[in-house]
Write a protein that holds these residues in place. Structure first.
Motif, PDB file in Angstrom:
ATOM      1  N   TRP A   1     118.740 -43.850  56.049  1.00 44.57           N
ATOM      2  CA  TRP A   1     119.582 -43.659  57.228  1.00 44.57           C
ATOM      3  C   TRP A   1     120.162 -44.986  57.711  1.00 44.57           C
ATOM      4  O   TRP A   1     119.504 -46.032  57.661  1.00 44.57           O
ATOM      5  CB  TRP A   1     118.771 -43.026  58.348  1.00 44.57           C
ATOM      6  CG  TRP A   1     118.662 -41.533  58.227  1.00 44.57           C
ATOM      7  CD1 TRP A   1     119.020 -40.758  57.157  1.00 44.57           C
ATOM      8  CD2 TRP A   1     118.145 -40.632  59.212  1.00 44.57           C
ATOM      9  NE1 TRP A   1     118.754 -39.438  57.415  1.00 44.57           N
ATOM     10  CE2 TRP A   1     118.221 -39.336  58.668  1.00 44.57           C
ATOM     11  CE3 TRP A   1     117.611 -40.812  60.483  1.00 44.57           C
ATOM     12  CZ2 TRP A   1     117.791 -38.203  59.371  1.00 44.57           C
ATOM     13  CZ3 TRP A   1     117.188 -39.684  61.193  1.00 44.57           C
ATOM     14  CH2 TRP A   1     117.278 -38.397  60.640  1.00 44.57           C
ATOM     15  N   THR A   2     121.378 -44.941  58.215  1.00 43.75           N
ATOM     16  CA  THR A   2     122.020 -46.109  58.794  1.00 43.75           C
ATOM     17  C   THR A   2     121.403 -46.426  60.151  1.00 43.75           C
ATOM     18  O   THR A   2     120.748 -45.566  60.761  1.00 43.75           O
ATOM     19  CB  THR A   2     123.518 -45.866  58.987  1.00 43.75           C
ATOM     20  OG1 THR A   2     123.696 -44.856  60.001  1.00 43.75           O
ATOM     21  CG2 THR A   2     124.189 -45.425  57.689  1.00 43.75           C
ATOM     22  N   PRO A   3     121.612 -47.632  60.674  1.00 49.37           N
ATOM     23  CA  PRO A   3     121.116 -47.946  62.024  1.00 49.37           C
ATOM     24  C   PRO A   3     121.616 -46.970  63.079  1.00 49.37           C
ATOM     25  O   PRO A   3     120.872 -46.603  63.999  1.00 49.37           O
ATOM     26  CB  PRO A   3     121.648 -49.358  62.273  1.00 49.37           C
ATOM     27  CG  PRO A   3     121.776 -49.956  60.913  1.00 49.37           C
ATOM     28  CD  PRO A   3     122.204 -48.827  60.031  1.00 49.37           C
ATOM     29  N   MET A   4     122.861 -46.520  62.965  1.00 48.10           N
ATOM     30  CA  MET A   4     123.392 -45.603  63.973  1.00 48.10           C
ATOM     31  C   MET A   4     122.829 -44.198  63.818  1.00 48.10           C
ATOM     32  O   MET A   4     122.729 -43.462  64.803  1.00 48.10           O
ATOM     33  CB  MET A   4     124.920 -45.579  63.899  1.00 48.10           C
ATOM     34  CG  MET A   4     125.581 -46.898  64.246  1.00 48.10           C
ATOM     35  SD  MET A   4     125.156 -47.553  65.886  1.00 48.10           S
ATOM     36  CE  MET A   4     123.900 -48.780  65.459  1.00 48.10           C
ATOM     37  N   ALA A   5     122.447 -43.813  62.613  1.00 52.98           N
ATOM     38  CA  ALA A   5     121.759 -42.537  62.441  1.00 52.98           C
ATOM     39  C   ALA A   5     120.395 -42.585  63.115  1.00 52.98           C
ATOM     40  O   ALA A   5     119.976 -41.618  63.771  1.00 52.98           O
ATOM     41  CB  ALA A   5     121.617 -42.216  60.957  1.00 52.98           C
TER      42      ALA A   5
END
Length: 560
Positions: free
Chosen positions: A478-482
Motif C-alpha cells: 500500500w502507498t502512504p496515502m492508502a
C-alpha cells in the motif's frame, strides 16, 4: 542561513520523475513506482547510477551558484546538500547583501531563512484495543508479527540506547537472552554513526541505524557552548532531549517493559513492538534546539536509507505556506513511498492555531485523552496534568489517579485546531487524533533510563506512526496515502469509556476524521489514494505553484 534551490535542468537519465523522486530501472529509464501502473508503493532508488549522477549534478550547481553570488572573501559555506527530497542546499552565515545576491542569481529558485524548530511535547495500547483478544496484535499473528518488516525513522532528539524498550534481546528488562530480531532488512541502507559515548556497535537489530545532524544549529562547538552536557552523537541525555526516547519507545518500543518509576507502576509497550527503528537526531539540548536545514537533511537521509515511516514530533515557527523546505521535503518523501506522521502542535484550543501547515501528503495528528489503568502515586510539589494544557515542549507529568472514571477520549485543550491558515483554510486539518495526554513511555534521566508521563501532540504522532506500521505490515504494497486513508476512514467520533460513553467529543477542526481505531484500520474495506500529481493540482488550485524536483515551477493546468 538560507536554503536555496537550484533551477537548472537536470542531466539525462536524472533520478527524477516529473514532480517527485522515483525509482530508476536499468538503462536510465525511470518510473514512479516499482511496478508502474500497479498502485504499489514506490521506493526511492538512492544508490542507482542516475540518482548518484543527479546528486553530483546538483552539488555542482550549488557550488556554481555560491561562487557567482558570493565574493571569495565571504565566510559563508555550504553545510547541507539535498538531492532526494529537495533540490537545494544550505549555506551560511549570510549577510543581507549576500542573501539579495543569491535571490537574484539565475540559478536559484528561492532562498528561505533557516527557521528554528522545537519539540511538541501506559496504557494506551489497551485503550486502542491492540492487546485485546481480537485486537490488531492478535490479528497480525501476535507480538512478534506486530509491525514486522517495517522501519520507522524517528526525526527527533536521539535516544538512550541502553533502555529495555530498544533492546533486541528476548528478556529486555534484564538485558539478556537470545536475540529475537532477525537480520537488518536488506531494503535498509543506513548506518550506525559513531559519536560521543556512542560507538558504531551501539545499534542493534532493533534500532538498526542512527545518524545525527548539527550543521544548522552551528556544529559541535556551538552545541557544547549552549548545552555542555549534550552528547555529540545519537545519544539523548537528560533534559528536553529525552523527548526522542519517549517518542521512539511509544512508536515501536518493546512489549511488556516494566516501569521502574513508582509513580507509574505497570508495563509499557510501543504500538508496533516488532517494527525496527532508525534514529535521526536533528534537535539538540533543549526544546528549541533544532533548525529546518537539519530537519530537511534528516528527512532526506531517512528517505535515502529506505525507512517506511517518518515520525516528526517537531515544529518550527509559523509556516503559512505549503512550499517551505520542510513541507517540500515531506512531499517528495511521500512521493518516494514514505508515510509521514507529524504532530499538529500544542497551541490550541483556538481556531486557526495549527501553525505548521502540513499538506495532504502528511498525516497531521492531534492529541486526546485515554482511559488510564496504571497506578500513580502522588508526587510532592507536582500538579496533575490533564487535557487542560501542556507546556511549551509538550511535556507534563501526571501525579495522581482520578477517583472518578473519566469519559474518553476527549480532545486536549492544548491540541492545535484547524482550519489552517495556508491555502485560505481549504484543507481539513488535523487529520486524526490519538492518545497524547499523560502518555507513559521510556525517557532518559541522569542515571540512565526511566519511565514518565508526557503530554503533547509529540506523544500522539508516534501512536499513529506505530499503527501505520501495523497497517503496512498487513498491506506491504500500500502507498502512504492508502495507509492514511485506512486510518482516517475507520476512525470514530464518540467517547468509548467513562461516565458518558457515546458522546461526540469534538468536530472536524478538533480531531479531523476522528479518533484512531487501530484494529479497524487493518481492514478498512475501501481506500482512497492520492499521489504527487494530485498534490500538484491541489497546490495549483490554491494559487501556490509547487517547485518540481529540480527546483523549477511545475506546470499548472487550468481547472476543469
Amino acid at each position: 542561513q538560507g536554503l536555496a534551490a537550484t533551477v537548472a535542468q537536470p542531466p539525462d537519465a536524472a533520478a527524477v520523475c516529473g514532480d517527485q523522486p522515483c525509482t530508476v530501472s536499468s538503462g536510465g529509464s525511470s518510473s514512479n513506482t516499482e511496478n508502474a501502473g500497479s498502485g504499489r508503493r514506490a521506493r526511492f532508488a538512492a544508490t542507482s547510477a542516475a540518482a548518484v549522477q543527479y546528486a553530483s549534478y546538483l552539488s555542482a550547481q550549488a557550488e556554481a551558484a555560491v561562487a557567482r553570488a558570493l565574493r571569495p572573501t565571504s565566510s559563508a559555506r555550504i553545510v547541507h546538500r539535498y538531492s532526494a527530497v529537495l533540490a537545494g542546499f544550505t549555506v551560511g552565515p549570510l549577510t543581507s547583501s549576500e542573501v539579495r545576491a543569491l535571490r537574484q542569481d539565475p540559478g536559484v529558485a528561492s532562498v528561505t531563512r533557516d527557521g528554528r524548530g522545537h519539540v511538541k511535547t501506559i496504557s494506551s495500547p489497551a485503550f486502542l484495543g491492540l492487546s485485546s483478544p481480537h485486537g490488531a496484535w492478535s490479528q497480525l499473528g501476535g507480538l512478534s508479527e506486530a509491525g514486522k518488516g517495517v522501519i520507522i525513522g524517528m526525526v527527533d532528539t536521539g535516544y538512550w540506547p541502553e533502555g529495555p524498550s530498544f533492546s533486541d534481546r528476548e528478556f529486555p528488562n534484564k538485558g539478556s537472552g537470545r536475540v529475537v530480531f532477525g537480520p537488518v532488512p536488506s531494503k535498509f541502507s543506513g548506518t550506525c554513526t559513531a559519536g560521543e559515548d556512542f560507538p558504531a556497535s551501539t545499534c542493534s537489530r532493533k534500532v538498526i541505524g542512527c545518524r545525527y545532524f548539527y550543521d544548522g544549529v552551528g556544529g559541535p562547538q556551538k552545541i557544547k557552548q549552549l548545552w555542555p552536557t549534550e552528547s555529540i552523537s545519537c545519544r539523548a541525555k537528560d533534559g528536553s532531549v529525552t523527548h526522542g526516547s519517549h517518542t521512539s519507545s511509544t512508536a515501536a518500543g518493546n512489549h511488556d517493559i516494566v516501569s521502574d518509576n513508582p509513580s507509574y507502576r505497570g508495563s509499557m509497550s510501543g504500538m508496533a513492538p516488532a517494527a525496527r527503528l532508525a534514529i535521526y537526531k536533528a534537535s539538540w539540548g533543549s526544546d528549541d534546539g533544532g533548525y529546518a536545514s537539519d530537519f530537511v537533511a534528516a528527512i532526506e537521509q531517512a528517505t535515502k536509507d529506505g525507512v517506511d515511516i517518518i515520525n516528526y514530533s517537531m515544529g518550527a515557527a509559523a509556516e503559512l505556506s505549503f512550499s517551505t523546505p520542510v513541507e517540500t521535503a515531506f512531499r517528495h518523501a511521500a512521493a518516494a513511498g514514505v508515510f509521514v506522521s507529524a504532530a499538529c502542535g500544542n497551541t490550541g484550543p483556538g481556531r486557526y492555531s495549527i501553525v505548521d501547515t502540513w499538506g495532504p501528503w502528511v498525516m497531521s495528528v492531534g492529541a486526546s485523552t485515554f482511559s488510564r489503568s496504571y497506578t500513580a502515586a502522588p508526587a510532592a510539589g507536582a500538579e496533575a496534568a490533564d487535557a487542560a494544557g501542556a507546556d511549551a515542549a509538550g511535556a507534563a507529568s501526571y501525579s495522581s489517579a482520578s477517583s472518578q472514571p473519566e469519559a474518553s477520549p476527549l480532545m486536549a485543550s492544548f491540541s492545535s485546531r484547524g482550519p489552517i491558515v495556508a491555502g485560505d483554510g481549504n484543507l481539513l486539518k488535523p487529520d486524526i487524533t490519538a492518545p497524547g495526554v499523560n502518555v507513559v513511555a521510556q525517557v532518559t534521566d541522569f542515571n540512565g533510563y526511566t519511565a514518565t508521563a508526557f503530554s503533547g501532540t509529540s506523544m500522539s504522532a508516534p501512536h499513529i506512526s506505530g499503527i501505520a506500521a501495523l497497517v503496512m505490515s498487513t498491506h506491504p504494497t500500500w502507498t502512504p496515502m492508502a495507509v492514511k486513508s485506512a486510518i482516517m476512514t475507520t476512525s470514530y467520533q464518540t467517547t468509548r469509556t467513562g461516565s458518558a460513553p457515546g458522546q461526540i467529543f469534538g468536530g472536524p477542526f478538533d480531531f479531523g476524521s476522528g479518533h484512531v481505531d487501530a484494529t479497524s484500520a487493518l481492514d478498512p474495506g475501501l481506500i482512497i489514494n492520492s499521489d504527487a500529481p494530485d498534490w500538484q493540482r491541489f497546490m495549483c488550485g490554491i494559487g501556490e505553484v509547487p517547485y518540481n524536483a529540480w527546483g523549477q515551477h511545475a506546470e499548472c493546468e487550468p481547472c476543469r
